[in-house]
Design a protein around this motif. Structure first.
Motif, mmCIF file in Angstrom:
data_model
loop_
_atom_site.group_PDB
_atom_site.id
_atom_site.type_symbol
_atom_site.label_atom_id
_atom_site.label_comp_id
_atom_site.label_asym_id
_atom_site.label_seq_id
_atom_site.Cartn_x
_atom_site.Cartn_y
_atom_site.Cartn_z
ATOM 1 N N PHE A 170 -4.165 -5.505 -11.384
ATOM 2 C CA PHE A 170 -2.804 -5.835 -10.748
ATOM 3 C C PHE A 170 -2.923 -6.602 -9.582
ATOM 4 C CE2 PHE A 170 -1.907 -1.516 -12.787
ATOM 5 C CZ PHE A 170 -0.792 -1.773 -13.509
ATOM 6 N N CYS A 171 -1.991 -7.582 -9.684
ATOM 7 C CA CYS A 171 -1.745 -8.481 -8.258
ATOM 8 C C CYS A 171 -0.524 -8.392 -8.066
ATOM 9 C CB CYS A 171 -2.290 -9.990 -8.943
ATOM 10 S SG CYS A 171 -3.791 -10.576 -9.659
ATOM 11 N N VAL A 172 -0.421 -8.687 -6.607
ATOM 12 C CA VAL A 172 0.954 -8.718 -5.968
ATOM 13 C C VAL A 172 0.993 -10.306 -5.847
ATOM 14 C CG1 VAL A 172 2.039 -8.681 -3.697
ATOM 15 C CG2 VAL A 172 0.493 -6.699 -4.578
ATOM 16 N N SER A 178 3.740 -2.766 2.218
ATOM 17 C CA SER A 178 4.442 -2.525 0.941
ATOM 18 C C SER A 178 3.643 -2.019 -0.093
ATOM 19 C CB SER A 178 5.138 -4.085 0.504
ATOM 20 O OG SER A 178 5.857 -4.381 1.262
ATOM 21 N N VAL A 179 2.559 -2.392 -0.067
ATOM 22 C CA VAL A 179 1.503 -2.111 -1.170
ATOM 23 C C VAL A 179 1.169 -0.503 -0.818
ATOM 24 C CG1 VAL A 179 -0.810 -1.858 -1.929
ATOM 25 C CG2 VAL A 179 0.444 -4.105 -1.534
ATOM 26 N N ARG A 180 1.083 -0.133 0.288
ATOM 27 C CA ARG A 180 0.938 1.275 0.766
ATOM 28 C C ARG A 180 1.986 2.409 0.371
ATOM 29 N NH1 ARG A 180 -1.372 0.746 5.860
ATOM 30 N NH2 ARG A 180 1.054 1.169 6.797
ATOM 31 N N SER A 181 3.139 1.769 0.843
ATOM 32 C CA SER A 181 4.336 2.761 0.631
ATOM 33 C C SER A 181 5.050 2.622 -0.964
ATOM 34 C CB SER A 181 5.309 2.313 1.419
ATOM 35 O OG SER A 181 5.901 1.110 1.346
ATOM 36 N N GLY A 182 4.478 1.455 -1.700
ATOM 37 C CA GLY A 182 5.169 1.221 -2.995
ATOM 38 C C GLY A 182 6.513 0.766 -2.876
#
Lengths: 270, 539
Positions: B106-108, B122-126
């Protein structure tokens, strides 16, 4: 010669709360996003733990931490142990769920009595989730012992009691309280220490003692929602009611304009 | 696999979003954290790759020098303009989706101006503010990653840095010890070239051949053969000069090129599995020797312990922190319980699981004991709030150094701190530390040694009090660079070269290495308009 034949015993009552510094609002549903949000020791309880530890060190006593909550709440006891507490006791029972400040302080008071007697019982000023500040005083009431709230400094201590400063709106009260006493600590009281590696290992090695409603001898009517005389009827998100005004223009004229507005609104002394 | 790098052309370019640079904006856009002052007359604040292309095409036509910048958190002046235009990407701050790379990771996908802090949060909280506008596939991927514990590991100190900046300088941080620098997490980039064309470059698709040769294929199909630099990468952390070597992935040529080959406008960043539990330990020692012995021992057991970072504070550093505590009290960021007896300290980050935490911490405690330390004196941080306290403690040192230099600058405004950024291979750690101490102690200069000891990457900060001391400090710094290069180390392990460390790059790569860099630069930027005076001199 000391009249005491036993060690000074100190208790601290702490709570696990969601880490509010991490809370975000879902922009679509306007609800709290709990994913990835840590449950942490109520930050204001750290000052109570530190005050308890310092008193223990001054009087060569022992410190026991109490918390009420689900199994996961034992994490805050681990934190207290890692900071240096000697024992941790978790009050955990489905019957405790939904307790208000009355039922919570009654449950804690019963556990303190059963594991006591304690000379000094510390609590934080309030929990950052409920914000009531009633549990510490409630414990004192249920135990029928004196309380000193809002302590900004523990000045000295001996085997008979403590001398403390209490912060008031209008100044500071300097008091002496004899043991047993409930003390609620403010953040001004001290700088909480960091846990230590040895403390953390000790906390991981020892499991907290657990008490249920039954072991505390509490009936269903005394605990949880059933034992709570208050109910949360509704929760509202506060809406800012302030008027907003934007003043534009070059700095000098904007400042003049702002001054006039403040004067008109009665914000400045004439 | 191909050695052909296909250049593409945007079908249509919007008008360039350019304006004159206002006098009041000077302080903002003309400098970075190095405090080096530049000049510029124009500013572009694009919002898309097309707008970047339009700006660059126009500047190429008019011969306008262009310096790309964003959050300006760099400390070697890479973002400081030398005349012409500042091309600032701070408004390109959209996270545009979540994709899978060719390995199924998976890549942002984001624009270059997204800050590291926003990305990590953002990644931590989804929670991604623009998710409602994403493709259906991206939204499905988002649901999948919410079920997993993924994170983006690179952790440069400045979380306000932008992704574009961190990719352009291959940023690293304390956790690079375990996870590497930014480079391995970059799965794709879009680079807009100085002529307004662009390259879309996924990792693993385009390589230099075994002779280091690759071909640039223009939009009209014409090919230009060129070569990547041949010099060897040192076996240490390194952010000095273009990446090099036969057979290299060409995406790596742009990563770490410090905005001199093109403007990186879009990036896909790989996410990886986060440890279930994170904690930090600070160990205290009576002597520096114990701290080094401990690190060498713990490094051998790094996998078992889950060691993510290993940092160091030397004797002078702890004295400075103690004084800071005395002067500022609790607001100093230095905990009251800093032991009086300590002359050295190590900071460790540990990633573990609930099941393994005891074994991991027990192994640390055993090693503390082995070198006559005491686990009762070691700080432990297991919660976010406590880890934050230790972060502030670590940052208190550079802050104190900067405060002290600020005081000196009132008398001698041109003096700056002299900060080194050099790493050596494992086997030279003791030797380099001994040489640093011997040289510095013989001069009487004020200095501190601290930093990423796990990677043998110790920062020396010299605090000159007079212009004479400043000159002496520079000479010592120069000597250290030669020593480090002789040990096969790097003169620029993480801060990059920018405009301020070009002389050190020459020590490391030699005249031939600099010529190779200039040759690659000329292929992509024949008019030498982009990032003037960064890495190589315009002439």
């Amino acid at each position: 010669m000391s009249r005491r034949t036993r060690k000074i015993r100190i208790a601290v009552c702490i709570k696990q709360v969601p880490d509010t510094s991490e809370l975000q609002i879902d922009p679509e549903t306007n609800t709290l996003i709990r994913q990835g949000v840590e449950a942490v020791l109520n930050p204001l309880d750290e000052f109570a733990i530190e005050a308890g530890l310092r008193l223990r060190e001054a009087l060569a006593g022992e410190l026991t931490a109490f918390t009420m909550g689900p199994q996961q709440a034992s994490e805050v006891l681990e934190k207290a142990l890692a900071m240096g507490a000697d024992h941790g006791i978790l009050l955990c029972d489905k019957a405790f769920a939904g307790a208000d400040t009355w039922a919570t302080s009654l449950t804690l008071a019963r556990a303190l009595k059963q594991n006591g007697p304690f000379d000094a019982i510390f609590a934080g000023k309030q929990a950052i989730d409920g914000d009531t500040g009633q549990v510490g005083p409630g414990i004192a009431a249920h135990l029928g012992i004196p309380q000193v709230t809002n302590i900004s400094e523990v000045v000295s201590a001996d085997e008979e009691g403590v001398e403390v400063k209490r912060m008031l709106d209008t100044g500071t009260a300097h008091l002496r309280a004899a043991f047993p006493v409930v003390l609620t600590a403010l953040k001004e009281a001290n700088e909480p220490r960091l846990p230590t590696l040895a403390g953390r290992l000790r906390a991981l090695h020892s499991s907290a003692q657990t008490s249920s409603a039954e072991t505390l001898g509490l009936s269903a009517e005394d605990t949880g929602l059933n034992g709570s005389p208050t109910r949360v009827v509704k929760i509202d998100v506060p809406r800012p009611a302030r008027k907003r005004k934007t003043i534009e223009g070059p700095p000098a004229s904007a400042a003049r304009n702002l001054f006039t507005h403040l004067q008109e609104d009665g914000c400045l002394l004439k | 696999m191909s050695n052909k790098l296909q250049i593409q052309r945007f079908s249509e370019l919007p008008p360039p979003p350019v304006r004159e640079l206002n006098a009041g904006e000077g302080t903002k856009y003309l400098t970075d954290e190095s405090r080096y002052q530049g000049t510029a007359t124009a500013l572009a604040l694009p919002r898309s790759s097309e707008q970047v292309a339009s700006v660059l095409a126009e500047n190429r036509r008019t011969g306008t020098p262009t310096t790309v910048s964003a959050a300006r958190t760099g400390i070697t002046a890479g973002a400081v303009p030398q005349g012409g235009m500042v091309l600032n990407l701070e408004k390109m701050d959209s996270i545009t989706g979540i994709v899978k790379d060719k390995d199924g990771v998976f890549c942002v996908q984001c624009q270059a101006g997204v800050t590291l802090r926003d990305l990590k949060k953002s990644v931590r909280s989804g929670t991604f503010a623009e998710a409602a506008h994403w493709s259906r596939e991206s939204r499905e991927h988002l649901e999948e990653i919410k079920q997993r514990r993924l994170f983006y590991p690179p952790d440069p100190t400045e979380t306000t840095a932008t992704i574009g900046g961190t990719v352009a300088c291959d940023a690293s941080g304390a956790h690079s010890f375990a996870y590497g620098a930014t480079r391995p997490y970059v799965a794709r980039i879009r680079v807009v070239l100085p002529d307004g064309n662009y390259i879309d470059l996924p990792r693993g698709t385009c390589f230099a051949d075994r002779n280091g040769v690759f071909k640039l294929v223009a939009p009209d199909g014409t090919e230009q053969e060129t070569k990547v630099p041949r010099y060897k990468q040192p076996p240490t952390k390194n952010a000095g000069g273009y990446y090099s070597g036969p057979g290299m992935d060409l995406i790596d040529l742009f990563i770490g090129s410090e905005g001199t080959l093109g403007v990186i406008t879009e990036v896909d960043l790989r996410l990886t599995e986060a440890p279930e539990k994170s904690c930090a330990v600070v160990t205290f020692w009576q002597t520096e020797q114990q701290a080094v012995d401990f690190i060498e021992a713990i490094r051998r057991d790094r996998d078992h312990i889950g060691l993510e970072a290993a940092e160091f504070f030397g004797p002078n550093a702890l004295s400075l922190l103690r004084r800071r505590r005395e002067e500022l009290g609790e607001t100093s960021g230095v905990p009251e319980s800093l032991p009086d007896h300590a002359n050295a300290a190590n900071y460790l980050d540990i990633g573990t699981t609930s099941a393994d935490e005891y074994a991991s911490l027990d192994a640390v405690a055993a090693k503390v004991h082995n070198f006559n330390g005491r686990a009762e004196h070691c700080w432990f941080a297991g919660t976010r709030a406590d880890r934050e306290r230790l972060r502030l403690f670590r940052h208190a040192l550079p802050e104190t150094v900067n405060d002290r230099i600020g005081t000196v600058q009132k008398r001698f405004p041109s003096l700056t701190k002299l900060g080194t950024d050099m790493a050596v291979p494992d086997e030279h750690l003791r030797d380099i530390l001994r040489q640093y101490r011997r040289a510095l102690d013989s001069t009487g200069l004020q200095y501190v040694i601290f930093g990423h000891i796990g990677d043998n990457h110790l920062h020396i900060n010299i605090l000159p009090q007079t212009p004479e001391e400043y000159e002496l400090g520079k000479k010592i710094y120069w000597d250290f660079a030669h020593t480090v290069v002789n040990m096969n180390g790097s003169v620029a392990a993480e801060h990059g070269i920018g405009k301020l460390k070009k002389d050190f790059l020459r020590i490391m790569l030699g005249d031939e290495g600099i010529r190779e860099i200039a040759a690659v630069k000329r292929v992509f930027d024949p008019a030498m308009l982009l990032g003037r005076q960064t890495l190589v001199s315009a002439e």
